[in-house]
Design a protein around this motif. Sequence first.
Motif, short mmCIF file in Angstrom:
data_model
loop_
_atom_site.label_atom_id
_atom_site.label_comp_id
_atom_site.label_asym_id
_atom_site.label_seq_id
_atom_site.Cartn_x
_atom_site.Cartn_y
_atom_site.Cartn_z
N ILE A 321 1.10 -1.33 -0.12
CA ILE A 321 0.14 -0.05 0.02
C ILE A 321 1.10 0.79 -0.45
O ILE A 321 1.02 1.87 -0.84
CB ILE A 321 -1.19 -0.29 1.55
N GLY A 322 2.10 1.35 0.49
CA GLY A 322 2.50 2.02 0.91
C GLY A 322 3.11 2.90 -0.56
O GLY A 322 4.01 3.40 -1.21
N ASN A 323 3.88 1.33 -1.79
CA ASN A 323 4.53 1.44 -2.05
C ASN A 323 3.93 2.22 -3.72
O ASN A 323 3.91 3.40 -4.41
CB ASN A 323 4.98 0.67 -3.15
N LEU A 324 1.96 1.82 -3.69
CA LEU A 324 1.05 2.12 -4.25
C LEU A 324 0.58 3.78 -4.09
O LEU A 324 0.44 4.74 -5.52
CB LEU A 324 -0.21 1.59 -3.89
N ALA A 325 1.02 4.33 -2.22
CA ALA A 325 1.04 5.70 -2.51
C ALA A 325 1.46 6.54 -2.56
O ALA A 325 1.63 7.76 -3.15
CB ALA A 325 0.50 5.24 -0.94
N GLY A 326 3.04 6.03 -3.22
CA GLY A 326 3.93 7.05 -4.23
C GLY A 326 3.40 7.19 -4.97
O GLY A 326 3.75 8.02 -5.55
N ASP A 327 2.86 6.26 -6.37
CA ASP A 327 2.36 6.35 -7.30
C ASP A 327 1.14 7.72 -7.61
O ASP A 327 0.48 8.15 -8.53
CB ASP A 327 1.79 4.73 -7.85
N VAL A 328 0.45 6.96 -6.40
CA VAL A 328 -1.11 8.20 -6.96
C VAL A 328 -0.83 9.82 -7.13
O VAL A 328 -1.68 10.19 -7.72
CB VAL A 328 -1.61 8.22 -5.34
N GLY A 329 0.44 10.03 -6.50
CA GLY A 329 0.49 11.25 -7.41
C GLY A 329 0.61 12.17 -8.51
O GLY A 329 0.72 12.83 -9.71
N LYS A 330 0.56 10.48 -9.46
CA LYS A 330 0.93 11.11 -11.23
C LYS A 330 -0.71 10.97 -10.99
O LYS A 330 -0.80 10.07 -12.44
CB LYS A 330 1.44 9.22 -11.84
N LEU A 331 -1.48 11.57 -10.19
CA LEU A 331 -2.86 11.64 -11.25
C LEU A 331 -2.81 12.52 -12.45
O LEU A 331 -2.17 14.35 -12.57
CB LEU A 331 -3.07 12.51 -10.11
N LEU A 332 -3.12 12.30 -13.68
CA LEU A 332 -3.07 12.35 -14.99
C LEU A 332 -4.15 14.09 -14.42
O LEU A 332 -4.04 15.55 -14.84
CB LEU A 332 -3.12 11.99 -16.00
N GLY A 333 -4.86 13.43 -15.08
CA GLY A 333 -7.00 14.48 -15.70
C GLY A 333 -6.59 14.78 -13.69
O GLY A 333 -6.95 13.80 -13.07
N VAL A 418 2.40 -1.66 12.91
CA VAL A 418 2.54 -2.45 12.28
C VAL A 418 2.27 -2.27 10.95
O VAL A 418 3.30 -1.73 9.89
CB VAL A 418 2.69 -4.02 12.14
N GLY A 419 1.02 -2.31 10.47
CA GLY A 419 0.33 -1.75 9.46
C GLY A 419 0.81 0.09 8.84
O GLY A 419 1.54 0.04 7.80
N GLY A 420 0.58 0.32 9.15
CA GLY A 420 0.94 2.27 9.53
C GLY A 420 2.94 2.42 9.83
O GLY A 420 3.01 2.95 8.96
N LEU A 421 3.58 1.65 10.33
CA LEU A 421 5.22 1.38 10.12
C LEU A 421 5.16 1.07 9.10
O LEU A 421 5.83 1.43 7.79
CB LEU A 421 5.87 1.01 10.96
N GLY A 422 5.02 -0.36 8.26
CA GLY A 422 4.95 -1.32 6.52
C GLY A 422 4.07 0.57 5.65
O GLY A 422 5.41 0.72 4.68
N THR A 423 3.17 1.03 5.69
CA THR A 423 2.96 2.02 4.77
C THR A 423 3.54 2.54 4.93
O THR A 423 3.57 3.39 3.88
CB THR A 423 1.39 2.16 4.91
N GLY A 424 3.65 3.34 6.31
CA GLY A 424 4.73 5.23 6.16
C GLY A 424 5.94 4.82 5.45
O GLY A 424 6.64 5.80 5.01
N GLY A 425 6.24 3.56 5.73
CA GLY A 425 7.94 2.75 5.85
C GLY A 425 8.32 3.52 4.16
O GLY A 425 9.24 3.74 3.55
N ALA A 426 7.57 2.34 3.26
CA ALA A 426 7.40 2.87 1.98
C ALA A 426 6.75 3.25 1.10
O ALA A 426 8.12 3.92 0.36
CB ALA A 426 6.79 1.22 2.16
N LEU A 429 9.72 6.58 1.82
CA LEU A 429 11.20 5.71 1.07
C LEU A 429 10.83 5.94 -1.00
O LEU A 429 11.23 6.88 -1.36
CB LEU A 429 11.74 4.50 0.43
N ARG A 430 9.37 5.86 -0.79
CA ARG A 430 9.49 6.43 -2.70
C ARG A 430 8.84 7.72 -2.45
O ARG A 430 9.86 8.50 -3.30
CB ARG A 430 7.65 5.87 -2.67
N SER A 431 8.56 8.34 -1.47
CA SER A 431 8.63 9.63 -2.15
C SER A 431 9.53 10.66 -1.46
O SER A 431 10.10 12.04 -1.23
CB SER A 431 6.97 10.33 -0.79
N GLY A 432 10.30 10.36 -0.13
CA GLY A 432 11.39 10.79 -0.20
C GLY A 432 11.15 11.94 1.27
O GLY A 432 12.20 12.95 1.12
N ASP A 433 10.42 11.48 2.02
CA ASP A 433 9.60 12.57 2.85
C ASP A 433 9.29 11.74 4.24
O ASP A 433 8.49 10.67 4.66
CB ASP A 433 8.29 12.78 2.78
#
Lengths: 541, 304
Positions: A321-333, A418-426, A429-433
């Motif tokens: 989920i954390g990885n996917l959250a990084g992709d959400v920024g790629k919103l086109l329209g 655990v879920g929060g740390l996994g999502t947040g950590g990933a 890493l993706r967003s560099g924040d």
Amino acid sequence: MSTSATLEQAAPSRHRVRGTRPLLRLALRRDRLMIPIWVYALVAAAVGTGYSFKALYGSTAEQEQLAAGVNANSSILALVGRLHEPLSVAGLTSWRLLGLGAVLTSVMSILLVVRHTRAEEEEGRLELLAAGSVGRFAPLAAALSVMALANVTVAVLMASGLVLIGFPTIGSIAFGLGWCTVGIGFGGLAAVTAQIAGTARSANGMAMAALGAAFLLRAAGDAGTATWLSYLSPIGWAQRLRPYTDENWWPLLPLLGFAAVTMLVAVRLNDRRDLGGAMLAARPGPVDSTGLTGVRALAWRLQRAGLLGWGVAILIWGLVIGNLAGDVGKLLGSSTQLQELMAELGGPGALADSFIAATAGILGLIVAAFAVQTLLRLRAEETSGRAELLLSGSVGRIPWLLATVWPAVRGSALLLAVGGLGTGGAYALRSGDAGQIGRVLGATLVQLPAVLVVIGAGVLVLGLLPRWAAAIWGLLGVFLLLGQLGPALQLPGWAIRISPFGSLPKLPGEALAWGPVVALVLVALVLGGIGAAAFRHRDLG
Amino acid sequence: MNAAVEVAGLRKEFGRSVALDSLDLTVETGQTHGFLGPNGAGKSTTIRILLGLVRKTAGAATLLGRDPWRDATELHQQIAYVPGDVTLWPNLSGGEIIDLLGSLRRGIDPVRKKELIERFDLDPTKMGRAYSKGNRQKVALVAALSANTDLLILDEPTSGLDPLMEEVFREALAAEKARGRTVLLSSHILSEVEAVCDRVSIIRAGRTVETGTLAEMRHLLRTSVDATVSGDLPDLTRIAGIHDLQVEGDRLRCQVDEAGLADLLGALSAAGVRTLTCQPPSLEELFLRHYSRPEPEPVTGTAV
């Protein structure tokens, strides 16, 4: 001569399924309440949603706007799946429900198959039956038949219902086939895990973990660039049937193949093992114990392996989920319809925040399932007679109750973290924040009050209506449907807030409102308190 | 505090069905008390009330002078219990379970535990799921017998044990009795009760129908007599208390009340008795006498 030879060969296989029919009747009789409830809930969800969508998304403009937004947004793609052209109300309905319904029919199938195979074997009832004129494969064949029958009933009634409200027939058939073939496939998989695992619990756990993996593969494949991942998932296959939008029929091949292969493997494994035996061999245990004193140590000992399993599964979930959250920024329209849908699903603010809030809500439900499973151990201890053995010792009822309730509370908090740390950590890493870790952790931990309400309701049922303890799963199902379908159905706010998960502030986009958090904790305490008081005063067993 | 268990007029209803209807039971401290009854008579319900697991509807029940429901937790320090159908935790070893149960009572005696494990021939390293019925029973028995408690409550504890193990159980129970522990033994294995119990209560359909020592109960019963004589048999029907008389040539079989025994033996020796077998009344006959009656009747206290 040749005929007698064939007969000799044919006879054993016929004998091996002898007795399937009475066993099937027994299973149907035992499930006379459970299967109708599942069938009703699933059919009503599909037909109800279709009916409402006719009113909500009737115009082509509304549909196109929604579709443009959806297909450009990887977070919705992850949660729900791809929306195909040409657009229609029926297509929207199947888009929203095909994946969710396939997960639910799979859960139903897993529970049904394990209930009639490993659970019966574990309890020793199967021995009683197998001593009769019952073939080696009959129990397995009966369990698989009941499961398949339930799935086909769901599919037929659901498709008929949709045709009745005016949806195209061919598409409705494809939709129904999608639900029931995935369900039957995972039922077959549960038949395999029932051969491997020694207990019903771990058989269910292994099959559910596989279902979770199938969901995650589909989500990652639909949302990211690696589309092929979705082709590894039975849920992904079912969605490629594309009901109402230029149907594909090829996915039926892998879907039916999945069901056939799992069932054949189950039969082969069943043939090789002893009654009551498992693939996982038993090891000798300690001669005596030093640490296992008192009910709290016992509860921890009984639950630690399960907690570890849940923890690993939720960590994987979080990382994906954390990885996917990084992709959400790629919103086109961007479309207002989409913004609205996402806002309803996950709160206002940035889309990534909404996505995190929406997935945190799902995590909350998953953790609530852990809590319910932990709580229901108490009922299993009671009905098996082990509670009698324990409570004949110097153990009060309330300390015994708390020895199970407290690990459920503590374990839920731990799993949310655990879920929060996994999502947040990933995501960090993706967003560099790195600051995202804390924000995401807040979003998952805020689910705890709602999980506490589920635990409180569970204690209430255990205290007042112990025979109906399993009904707490039904309550969780209602919360799931309210949360998943409520916004799309544009239900009024109060209806969505019936679910404690619907009343929570949608972190991290929204500010943390303490009002609902405190209110939910109070509700949980009151429910739990009444339940505990009743538990103290009722007969046991 | 003389009686360890005192139950009077105990009543328990489950919904509309009445499980116990005016049940009386007294177990004196230091005694071994047999609790007999057919399946479904209410033995286990009584025990579960005594353990505070189930609430009585009416009547009085005290355990070691205290209320079994209210004071359950403290009382259970002094009680060890063995159910008739033991279920164990599938993923705990037998040894762990014995120690766990000990920790919930007043601790266990490690020496006695070791000795009992040996005598019962139990493998404590096996996992709960791997034990057979008899071995599950042994786990609970070792846990209870090695516990440092004053009172043992045993609900059909030997179900599933082989005759050899039943014998071990009897010996172990005798040792506990010698140690001064009070035992309530529910059973329908009459030879077991006869061998170890001081007093017996028989219940039927939720009521106590007979209670007393075995000697007292034997009073109420007839002795079977089987004899052959060399001379002519006199008319035995005149003797009071003789029943079921059968005569075949020089052989005679009959049942006789305690009151008629002396007269019968006098008549037999006058007729020149050659062989004589007297069978004392068994508990089994007592049991059968109560249970073959169609309707439960109140205790009369007199012989039929």
